[in-house]
Design a protein around this motif. Structure first.
Motif, PDB file in Angstrom:
ATOM      1  N   THR A 100      -4.710  15.953  79.712  1.00 53.84           N
ATOM      2  CA  THR A 100      -4.264  15.357  80.977  1.00 53.84           C
ATOM      3  C   THR A 100      -2.829  14.873  80.855  1.00 53.84           C
ATOM      4  N   MET A 101      -2.076  15.027  81.947  1.00 50.46           N
ATOM      5  CA  MET A 101      -0.671  14.624  81.989  1.00 50.46           C
ATOM      6  C   MET A 101      -0.452  13.635  83.129  1.00 50.46           C
ATOM      7  N   ASN A 135      -7.606  17.954  81.588  1.00 44.44           N
ATOM      8  CA  ASN A 135      -6.622  18.853  82.200  1.00 44.44           C
ATOM      9  C   ASN A 135      -6.233  18.442  83.618  1.00 44.44           C
ATOM     10  N   TRP A 137      -3.595  16.655  86.249  1.00 47.88           N
ATOM     11  CA  TRP A 137      -2.161  16.421  86.400  1.00 47.88           C
ATOM     12  C   TRP A 137      -1.987  15.378  87.489  1.00 47.88           C
ATOM     13  N   ILE A 155      -5.577  17.787  90.621  1.00 47.94           N
ATOM     14  CA  ILE A 155      -4.156  17.482  90.728  1.00 47.94           C
ATOM     15  C   ILE A 155      -3.995  16.367  91.755  1.00 47.94           C
TER      16      ILE A 155
END
Length: 181
Positions: A100-101, A135, A137, A155
């Motif tokens: 994850t970002m 994963n 964003w 997202i």
């Protein structure tokens, strides 16, 4: 039951209690070290801050500056990236999944202050957990409120204010955040 126990149990507690003050002071020292060490000495995560967290996976990178309230409620899985200027007010549990970002200046707020003015002034609040899947964003400047879960591969658009759960694989944006597809 201590105020910390109440906080961890998701019950109303007094955030002005001396033990919690001490724990926040420890976190401030860890955050200060992380934010002021030169990047070549700090590495991906300052040593005091890493020790403060509930869990840190492999290949985690937290840019400076960073801020958290306690640290001990934060668990980062492998390959989590947290960009500069992020704040995690972790009175509640915060789990961030693998890969994850978080974009710059993402804010995660677990605390909810009491709606009654006198009780709020007395320091009463309740902590709600935040769970962010794998994963994910999260765009820059997004705000994630307590009690929210964000599913895998979702997202969150830049500047979104996430007040409700986000389904896996979906894209949300806006204030309050709403699905785009």
């Amino acid at each position: 039951m201590t105020e910390k126990d109440r906080m961890l149990a998701g019950e109303w507690y007094c955030c002005l209690e001396p033990e919690l003050d001490r724990l926040r002071a420890e976190a401030r020292n860890a955050v200060h070290e992380h934010n002021t060490l030169s990047p070549d000495r700090r590495g991906a995560l300052g040593p005091l801050l890493s020790a403060c967290f509930a869990g840190v996976g492999e290949e985690v990178f937290v840019e400076a500056p960073f801020h958290c309230s306690y640290g001990f409620n934060i668990r980062l899985a492998d390959q989590v990236y947290i960009n500069a200027g992020c704040t995690i007010l972790d009175s509640g549990r915060v789990e961030i999944g693998e890969g994850t970002m978080l974009g710059p200046s993402v804010q995660i707020y677990c605390a909810e202050h009491h709606r009654d003015a006198e009780r709020r002034r007395a320091g009463e609040e309740v902590a709600r957990p935040v769970s962010i899947g794998r994963n994910v964003w999260i765009g820059g400047g997004a705000i994630i409120l307590g009690g929210v879960s964000i599913g895998d591969a979702a997202i969150v658009g830049a500047g979104a204010v996430v007040t409700r759960d986000v389904a896996a694989g979906s894209i949300v944006a806006g204030n309050p955040a709403r699905p785009l597809r």
